[in-house]
Write a protein that holds these residues in place. Structure first.
Motif, PDB file in Angstrom:
ATOM      1  N   PHE A 142      32.620  42.769  39.880  1.00 45.88           N
ATOM      2  CA  PHE A 142      33.536  43.987  39.177  1.00 45.88           C
ATOM      3  C   PHE A 142      34.847  43.738  39.464  1.00 45.88           C
ATOM      4  O   PHE A 142      35.766  44.553  38.980  1.00 45.88           O
ATOM      5  CB  PHE A 142      32.874  45.207  39.442  1.00 45.88           C
ATOM      6  CG  PHE A 142      31.329  45.701  39.285  1.00 45.88           C
ATOM      7  CD1 PHE A 142      31.230  45.925  38.134  1.00 45.88           C
ATOM      8  CD2 PHE A 142      30.509  45.445  40.419  1.00 45.88           C
ATOM      9  CE1 PHE A 142      29.886  46.036  37.559  1.00 45.88           C
ATOM     10  CE2 PHE A 142      29.320  45.895  39.982  1.00 45.88           C
ATOM     11  CZ  PHE A 142      28.790  45.977  38.698  1.00 45.88           C
ATOM     12  N   GLY A 143      35.126  42.577  40.277  1.00 46.63           N
ATOM     13  CA  GLY A 143      36.751  42.278  40.387  1.00 46.63           C
ATOM     14  C   GLY A 143      37.464  41.812  39.160  1.00 46.63           C
ATOM     15  O   GLY A 143      37.040  41.427  38.307  1.00 46.63           O
ATOM     16  N   ASP A 144      38.476  42.298  39.089  1.00 54.06           N
ATOM     17  CA  ASP A 144      39.552  41.781  37.959  1.00 54.06           C
ATOM     18  C   ASP A 144      40.095  40.335  38.153  1.00 54.06           C
ATOM     19  O   ASP A 144      40.354  39.784  39.151  1.00 54.06           O
ATOM     20  CB  ASP A 144      40.807  42.596  38.045  1.00 54.06           C
ATOM     21  CG  ASP A 144      40.578  44.257  37.562  1.00 54.06           C
ATOM     22  OD1 ASP A 144      39.511  44.240  36.681  1.00 54.06           O
ATOM     23  OD2 ASP A 144      41.120  45.091  38.077  1.00 54.06           O
ATOM     24  N   GLU A 145      39.924  39.420  37.149  1.00 52.24           N
ATOM     25  CA  GLU A 145      40.084  38.249  37.013  1.00 52.24           C
ATOM     26  C   GLU A 145      41.643  38.272  37.059  1.00 52.24           C
ATOM     27  O   GLU A 145      42.495  38.969  36.142  1.00 52.24           O
ATOM     28  CB  GLU A 145      39.536  37.524  35.762  1.00 52.24           C
ATOM     29  CG  GLU A 145      39.860  36.023  35.726  1.00 52.24           C
ATOM     30  CD  GLU A 145      38.691  35.396  36.690  1.00 52.24           C
ATOM     31  OE1 GLU A 145      39.066  34.305  36.869  1.00 52.24           O
ATOM     32  OE2 GLU A 145      37.805  35.705  37.313  1.00 52.24           O
ATOM     33  N   PRO A 146      42.294  37.434  37.845  1.00 49.36           N
ATOM     34  CA  PRO A 146      43.697  37.366  38.084  1.00 49.36           C
ATOM     35  C   PRO A 146      44.145  36.710  36.707  1.00 49.36           C
ATOM     36  O   PRO A 146      43.629  35.784  36.175  1.00 49.36           O
ATOM     37  CB  PRO A 146      44.029  36.689  39.183  1.00 49.36           C
ATOM     38  CG  PRO A 146      42.990  35.788  39.573  1.00 49.36           C
ATOM     39  CD  PRO A 146      41.628  36.662  38.986  1.00 49.36           C
ATOM     40  N   VAL A 147      45.558  37.017  36.136  1.00 48.83           N
ATOM     41  CA  VAL A 147      46.248  36.547  34.996  1.00 48.83           C
ATOM     42  C   VAL A 147      46.607  35.033  35.578  1.00 48.83           C
ATOM     43  O   VAL A 147      47.739  35.139  36.594  1.00 48.83           O
ATOM     44  CB  VAL A 147      47.157  37.393  34.335  1.00 48.83           C
ATOM     45  CG1 VAL A 147      47.670  36.688  33.182  1.00 48.83           C
ATOM     46  CG2 VAL A 147      46.285  38.820  33.963  1.00 48.83           C
ATOM     47  N   LYS A 167      42.670  30.863  43.351  1.00 53.73           N
ATOM     48  CA  LYS A 167      41.195  30.762  42.773  1.00 53.73           C
ATOM     49  C   LYS A 167      40.650  29.427  43.168  1.00 53.73           C
ATOM     50  O   LYS A 167      41.235  28.453  42.940  1.00 53.73           O
ATOM     51  CB  LYS A 167      41.319  30.901  41.230  1.00 53.73           C
ATOM     52  CG  LYS A 167      39.875  30.865  40.625  1.00 53.73           C
ATOM     53  CD  LYS A 167      40.030  31.111  39.100  1.00 53.73           C
ATOM     54  CE  LYS A 167      38.574  31.532  38.611  1.00 53.73           C
ATOM     55  NZ  LYS A 167      38.757  31.747  36.818  1.00 53.73           N
ATOM     56  N   ASP A 216      31.635  39.054  43.748  1.00 50.57           N
ATOM     57  CA  ASP A 216      32.590  40.324  43.242  1.00 50.57           C
ATOM     58  C   ASP A 216      32.559  40.363  41.585  1.00 50.57           C
ATOM     59  O   ASP A 216      33.250  39.835  41.020  1.00 50.57           O
ATOM     60  CB  ASP A 216      34.160  40.018  43.524  1.00 50.57           C
ATOM     61  CG  ASP A 216      34.971  41.226  43.310  1.00 50.57           C
ATOM     62  OD1 ASP A 216      34.296  42.251  42.947  1.00 50.57           O
ATOM     63  OD2 ASP A 216      36.130  41.097  43.387  1.00 50.57           O
TER      64      ASP A 216
END
Length: 490
Positions: free
Chosen positions: A262-267, A215, A260
């Motif tokens: 609609f991208g999933d935020e990484p944990v 990130k 992005d």
């Protein structure tokens, strides 16, 4: 023409006015003439800024440090210019005398590794080691600086031996000579020190291939802020002085917006636990570490955590128990390590696997307690269902009905007649919501003994009776702890 009687009066006033006007003109002429002459040389005034404050003799008097706050500042000594140092916390050698602590730490690391989590310890160097150039020759001659540095380096090496990831924080004092990494009159590092620590950590762990979710983070200067240092405040209280505030740059670290949507935020795969050094936005340690590693992390540090507060609170939390990270970064200052003891570690280690949660209860009971000063039995092992499990394998998990219970004393009796008293306390900044988890005794003389009786006294002052639900379980019971996959092998 006939003259009026007022004409003579008016003439006299006119004569007087003319005389006054002439005097004024004559008085101005020298001034005009002098203004036309060349100007004489004028010397500008010189102002000298003097130090406002010096330590008073009371700073060396033990009786001046009577309050709980001031005891953390024993004893103030004058450094170069307006630098102040604390002898007990920053110049004296802190000894870790409890050898059981090292065994406890090694078990803690192994238990975390079994859950797929590695743990990095950042033991920040004594302030006098980092800022040795700010000590006066007289102060340095009074203290064993070389011994202090050697002791600190010995701690780093011993922590590595028991399994922690330990960056070479002792390199802190050997770079950028002349740059200050601490405030002059405060116990904490400044943003330059926090940034240097973050860089050391990042440099050390990048080759370990954790593969954290990437990130982008960008750090920038935001504003200038001022603060009144904690050491300055202590000096002001003792000496009645008023040391000036210190200024520093306030930083912001942000993640630029992406397309992005609609991208999933990484944990985040890093959890940061520690003290105000890593928890305060003013020093910006987490922001610098995010930028250095280019990955996100969870903030669990807080002011007043001491050696154990933050790690205790985090290990017991759903955030850790449901999703253990690949890496825990545990920060605490050198002087706090000397306060760690076996009693504290007996509270921390069993939290890695969440105490008796999801384990079979060997004994359980619910009891009402008051502040009457007596110990009251909460667990009894006897009768036909006597539990023969050895003390070294047993855990007691206690949940109080009042979340404000922060201090208890346990009286534990063993089969051979031995007994122990152990005091457990959370400070006012640590929130465990009334839960205490305790390993029973693992010392050689107790380790193989079954427990017979567990008695308890509540030391926190309460206005009414409180209930405690107590459970005893075996640490050998596997439970249902979540295991993280994908972390590099320790």
């Amino acid at each position: 023409m006939v003259a009026s009687k007022y004409d003579n009066v008016g003439g006299r006033w006119a004569s007087r006015l003319a005389s006054v006007a002439l005097s004024c003109v004559l008085s101005v002429l020298p001034a005009v003439a002098s203004a036309q002459e060349p100007e004489a040389d004028i010397t500008a005034p010189v102002y000298v800024a003097k130090d406002c404050c010096t330590l008073c003799p009371k700073a060396s008097d033990p009786d001046s440090y009577a309050t709980t706050f001031l005891k953390d500042y024993l004893y103030l000594v004058q450094g170069e210019g307006q630098w102040l140092f604390r002898t007990e916390a920053e110049l004296n050698i802190t000894a870790q005398k409890d050898e059981l602590v090292w065994d406890d730490l090694e078990r803690m690391v192994k238990d975390l590794n079994a859950r797929g989590t590695q743990i990095l310890v950042y033991l920040s160097a004594p302030r006098a080691v980092v800022q040795v150039q700010r000590l006066t020759p007289e102060v340095r001659a009074r203290f064993d600086y070389d011994g202090l540095l050697k002791n600190y380096q010995g701690y780093l090496e011993h922590l590595r031996k028991v399994g922690f990831i330990v960056p070479p924080a002792d390199r802190f004092a050997s770079v950028k000579k002349g740059e200050d990494f601490h405030f002059q009159r405060d116990a904490h590092w400044n943003p330059s020190g926090a940034k240097r620590a973050a860089e050391l950590i990042a440099e050390y762990i990048k080759p370990l291939n954790f593969n954290f979710p990437p990130k982008t983070f960008v750090t920038k200067e935001s504003s200038v802020i001022t603060r009144r240092g904690t050491i300055a405040f202590a000096a002001d209280v003792i000496c009645g002085s008023r040391y000036p505030t210190e200024s520093s740059i306030f930083y912001e670290t942000t993640a630029p917006a992406t397309d992005d949507l609609f991208g999933d935020e990484p944990v985040p795969e890093i959890a940061l636990v520690g003290t105000s050094f890593s928890g305060s936005a003013e020093y910006h340690f987490m922001g610098f570490l995010r930028a250095a590693l280019q990955t996100d992390m969870l903030q669990n540090s807080f002011a007043g955590a001491g050696f154990d507060g933050s790690i205790t609170q985090y290990l017991a939390s759903p955030a850790f128990q449901k999703a253990p990270p690949k890496l825990i970064v545990w920060e605490f200052p050198y002087q706090f390590f000397g306060r760690a003891d076996h009693a504290t570690m007996r509270r921390i280690v069993p939290l890695v696997n969440n105490g008796c949660v999801n384990r079979k209860a060997l004994i359980s009971n619910e009891v009402e307690l008051t502040n009457d000063g007596d110990y009251k039995e909460i667990l009894f092992n006897g009768g036909s269902n006597f539990i023969t499990e050895k003390s070294k394998n047993l855990i007691v998990d206690m949940q109080f009905s009042d979340p404000n219970v922060r201090e208890i004393s346990s009286e534990i009796w063993y089969l051979d007649g031995r007994h122990e008293l152990i005091r457990s306390r959370y400070n006012q900044f640590t929130n465990m919501e009334g839960r205490f988890v305790m390993e029973l005794n693992r010392a050689p003389e107790y380790a193989d003994q079954p427990v017979v009786d567990y008695r308890l006294q509540v030391l926190t002052t309460l206005g009414k009776p409180v209930k405690v639900k107590a459970t005893m379980c075996s640490a050998l019971e596997p439970g249902n702890a979540v295991v993280k996959s994908g972390a590099p092998a320790p």
